[in-house]
Design a protein around this motif. Structure first.
Motif, PDB file in Angstrom:
ATOM      1  N   GLU A  16     -51.203  -4.456 -42.162  1.00  0.00           N
ATOM      2  CA  GLU A  16     -49.933  -4.032 -41.572  1.00  0.00           C
ATOM      3  C   GLU A  16     -48.785  -4.312 -42.541  1.00  0.00           C
ATOM      4  N   TRP A  17     -48.900  -5.452 -43.233  1.00  0.00           N
ATOM      5  CA  TRP A  17     -47.961  -5.756 -44.314  1.00  0.00           C
ATOM      6  C   TRP A  17     -48.783  -6.030 -45.562  1.00  0.00           C
ATOM      7  N   PRO A  18     -48.733  -5.146 -46.556  1.00  0.00           N
ATOM      8  CA  PRO A  18     -49.542  -5.323 -47.766  1.00  0.00           C
ATOM      9  C   PRO A  18     -48.984  -6.432 -48.652  1.00  0.00           C
ATOM     10  N   ILE A  19     -49.776  -6.844 -49.621  1.00  0.00           N
ATOM     11  CA  ILE A  19     -49.305  -7.840 -50.581  1.00  0.00           C
ATOM     12  C   ILE A  19     -48.093  -7.274 -51.313  1.00  0.00           C
ATOM     13  N   GLY A  20     -47.040  -8.034 -51.332  1.00  0.00           N
ATOM     14  CA  GLY A  20     -45.780  -7.572 -51.909  1.00  0.00           C
ATOM     15  C   GLY A  20     -44.842  -7.010 -50.872  1.00  0.00           C
ATOM     16  N   GLY A  21     -45.380  -6.750 -49.673  1.00  0.00           N
ATOM     17  CA  GLY A  21     -44.565  -6.189 -48.599  1.00  0.00           C
ATOM     18  C   GLY A  21     -43.644  -7.231 -47.977  1.00  0.00           C
ATOM     19  N   LYS A  22     -42.544  -6.746 -47.434  1.00  0.00           N
ATOM     20  CA  LYS A  22     -41.562  -7.628 -46.816  1.00  0.00           C
ATOM     21  C   LYS A  22     -41.732  -7.629 -45.301  1.00  0.00           C
ATOM     22  N   LEU A  23     -41.725  -8.821 -44.709  1.00  0.00           N
ATOM     23  CA  LEU A  23     -41.813  -8.938 -43.256  1.00  0.00           C
ATOM     24  C   LEU A  23     -40.472  -8.569 -42.626  1.00  0.00           C
ATOM     25  N   PRO A  24     -40.497  -8.111 -41.383  1.00  0.00           N
ATOM     26  CA  PRO A  24     -39.235  -7.860 -40.694  1.00  0.00           C
ATOM     27  C   PRO A  24     -38.477  -9.166 -40.468  1.00  0.00           C
ATOM     28  N   GLY A  25     -37.219  -9.059 -40.076  1.00  0.00           N
ATOM     29  CA  GLY A  25     -36.423 -10.243 -39.825  1.00  0.00           C
ATOM     30  C   GLY A  25     -36.995 -11.080 -38.693  1.00  0.00           C
ATOM     31  N   GLU A  26     -36.526 -12.322 -38.572  1.00  0.00           N
ATOM     32  CA  GLU A  26     -37.079 -13.257 -37.593  1.00  0.00           C
ATOM     33  C   GLU A  26     -36.984 -12.727 -36.168  1.00  0.00           C
ATOM     34  N   THR A  27     -35.851 -12.106 -35.826  1.00  0.00           N
ATOM     35  CA  THR A  27     -35.668 -11.612 -34.457  1.00  0.00           C
ATOM     36  C   THR A  27     -36.694 -10.543 -34.128  1.00  0.00           C
ATOM     37  N   THR A  28     -36.871  -9.579 -35.048  1.00  0.00           N
ATOM     38  CA  THR A  28     -37.843  -8.492 -34.848  1.00  0.00           C
ATOM     39  C   THR A  28     -39.261  -9.039 -34.842  1.00  0.00           C
ATOM     40  N   LEU A  29     -39.550  -9.932 -35.782  1.00  0.00           N
ATOM     41  CA  LEU A  29     -40.905 -10.491 -35.885  1.00  0.00           C
ATOM     42  C   LEU A  29     -41.234 -11.307 -34.639  1.00  0.00           C
ATOM     43  N   ALA A  30     -40.276 -12.082 -34.156  1.00  0.00           N
ATOM     44  CA  ALA A  30     -40.504 -12.892 -32.956  1.00  0.00           C
ATOM     45  C   ALA A  30     -40.862 -12.010 -31.771  1.00  0.00           C
ATOM     46  N   ALA A  31     -40.136 -10.891 -31.624  1.00  0.00           N
ATOM     47  CA  ALA A  31     -40.408  -9.964 -30.523  1.00  0.00           C
ATOM     48  C   ALA A  31     -41.801  -9.352 -30.660  1.00  0.00           C
ATOM     49  N   GLN A  32     -42.198  -9.022 -31.892  1.00  0.00           N
ATOM     50  CA  GLN A  32     -43.525  -8.433 -32.114  1.00  0.00           C
ATOM     51  C   GLN A  32     -44.644  -9.423 -31.816  1.00  0.00           C
ATOM     52  N   LEU A  33     -44.378 -10.696 -32.079  1.00  0.00           N
ATOM     53  CA  LEU A  33     -45.397 -11.729 -31.833  1.00  0.00           C
ATOM     54  C   LEU A  33     -45.332 -12.276 -30.414  1.00  0.00           C
ATOM     55  N   GLY A  34     -44.273 -11.931 -29.711  1.00  0.00           N
ATOM     56  CA  GLY A  34     -44.123 -12.407 -28.333  1.00  0.00           C
ATOM     57  C   GLY A  34     -43.750 -13.872 -28.240  1.00  0.00           C
ATOM     58  N   VAL A  35     -42.970 -14.351 -29.222  1.00  0.00           N
ATOM     59  CA  VAL A  35     -42.539 -15.751 -29.235  1.00  0.00           C
ATOM     60  C   VAL A  35     -41.044 -15.819 -29.524  1.00  0.00           C
ATOM     61  N   GLY A  36     -40.486 -17.003 -29.451  1.00  0.00           N
ATOM     62  CA  GLY A  36     -39.086 -17.181 -29.786  1.00  0.00           C
ATOM     63  C   GLY A  36     -38.865 -17.229 -31.282  1.00  0.00           C
ATOM     64  N   ARG A  37     -37.597 -17.144 -31.692  1.00  0.00           N
ATOM     65  CA  ARG A  37     -37.277 -17.133 -33.119  1.00  0.00           C
ATOM     66  C   ARG A  37     -37.703 -18.425 -33.809  1.00  0.00           C
ATOM     67  N   SER A  38     -37.508 -19.547 -33.137  1.00  0.00           N
ATOM     68  CA  SER A  38     -37.874 -20.819 -33.765  1.00  0.00           C
ATOM     69  C   SER A  38     -39.382 -20.902 -33.990  1.00  0.00           C
ATOM     70  N   THR A  39     -40.164 -20.352 -33.068  1.00  0.00           N
ATOM     71  CA  THR A  39     -41.625 -20.353 -33.219  1.00  0.00           C
ATOM     72  C   THR A  39     -42.033 -19.413 -34.344  1.00  0.00           C
ATOM     73  N   ALA A  40     -41.375 -18.248 -34.413  1.00  0.00           N
ATOM     74  CA  ALA A  40     -41.667 -17.310 -35.499  1.00  0.00           C
ATOM     75  C   ALA A  40     -41.336 -17.935 -36.852  1.00  0.00           C
ATOM     76  N   ARG A  41     -40.222 -18.671 -36.892  1.00  0.00           N
ATOM     77  CA  ARG A  41     -39.820 -19.337 -38.131  1.00  0.00           C
ATOM     78  C   ARG A  41     -40.861 -20.386 -38.541  1.00  0.00           C
ATOM     79  N   GLU A  42     -41.377 -21.126 -37.572  1.00  0.00           N
ATOM     80  CA  GLU A  42     -42.386 -22.140 -37.859  1.00  0.00           C
ATOM     81  C   GLU A  42     -43.699 -21.492 -38.300  1.00  0.00           C
ATOM     82  N   ALA A  43     -44.043 -20.353 -37.701  1.00  0.00           N
ATOM     83  CA  ALA A  43     -45.259 -19.637 -38.105  1.00  0.00           C
ATOM     84  C   ALA A  43     -45.150 -19.177 -39.561  1.00  0.00           C
ATOM     85  N   ILE A  44     -43.965 -18.723 -39.931  1.00  0.00           N
ATOM     86  CA  ILE A  44     -43.730 -18.318 -41.324  1.00  0.00           C
ATOM     87  C   ILE A  44     -43.881 -19.523 -42.245  1.00  0.00           C
ATOM     88  N   ARG A  45     -43.328 -20.658 -41.812  1.00  0.00           N
ATOM     89  CA  ARG A  45     -43.427 -21.873 -42.622  1.00  0.00           C
ATOM     90  C   ARG A  45     -44.889 -22.286 -42.815  1.00  0.00           C
TER      91      ARG A  45
END
Length: 239
Positions: free
Chosen positions: A25-54
């Motif tokens: 869905e995101w190839p190597i070199g690809g950029k992830l969507p912003g935290e707000t969009t990514l959080a919504a796609q994962l069904g979690v809050g922004r802080s959880t999405a941020r921790e998942a990225i970490r």
């Protein structure tokens, strides 16, 4: 009592995100969507999405670039250093040792102390005494080489040498036992080309002695040249 460890929400989100990266869905070199969009796609809050990225960044899968965003740098976590070394053959290990030890020998020629020279001299004598016991001989040989690297006063080179040491020791012992069983080298051999007798011969001892004398004399060029020649000889016998 058995304790069942519950996976945190951030770890679950990281696993889901990692799976989506694996599927392309995101190839190597690809950029992830912003935290707000990514959080919504994962069904979690922004802080959880941020921790998942970490979490995935810590595993070497994602990288955060200041002002640019979060990018995919690998589909799988990089293999651990220990696993890489265990898979490496003795020739590959010796190539890396050459890169480390040649420079270390040159540095040691200019930085060694009187105490370090004494330690090296004792290590050389111990190496000679241990020539009748293959395992002890390899340990004594490694002590000589480590003493040279330590005398370089380069913490990073020493850390690299120590990282290779267990794999190098195991590979050397396996190689020597295999050659001894096959009768390679006749009745006499050095630690780096063992036949039925694993004792070092005069040429091998002289190579180590000459390395020591170059370091003692402060001759960086000779120390580097002799170390390279010694390790190249070892590598050729491992081929």
């Amino acid at each position: 009592m058995t304790i069942v460890r519950r996976e945190s929400l951030a770890e679950q989100a990281a696993a889901l995100l990692h799976e989506r990266i694996r599927t392309g869905e995101w190839p190597i070199g690809g950029k992830l969507p912003g935290e707000t969009t990514l959080a919504a796609q994962l069904g979690v809050g922004r802080s959880t999405a941020r921790e998942a990225i970490r979490i995935l960044a810590g595993r070497g899968i994602l990288a955060t670039r200041q002002g640019a965003g979060v990018f995919v740098v690998a589909a799988e976590a990089p293999e651990g250093w220990g696993a890489v070394l265990q898979r490496a053959g003795i020739a590959a290990v010796l190539e890396a040792r050459t890169a480390i030890e040649v420079e270390a020998a040159a540095l040691a020629a200019g930085r060694r102390t009187a105490a370090e020279l004494e330690t090296l001299r004792i290590a050389l004598e111990e190496r000679q005494r241990r020539r009748g016991d293959l395992d002890a001989l390899v340990d004594a040989d490694m002590a000589v080489h480590r003493g040279i690297v330590a005398a370089a006063h380069s913490p990073i080179l020493l850390e690299l040498f120590d990282g290779f040491a267990p794999r190098s020791r195991a590979a050397m012992i396996d190689m020597l036992r295999s050659q001894a069983a096959a009768g390679v080298g006749g009745d006499r051999s050095d630690v780096h080309g063992a036949g039925s007798d694993p004792r070092p011969d005069d040429a091998d001892h002289d190579a180590h002695e000459q390395m020591y004398l170059a370091i003692e004399a402060g001759d960086a060029d000779a120390a580097a040249r002799l170390t390279r020649a010694h390790l190249q000889t070892l590598r050729s016998r491992a081929s």
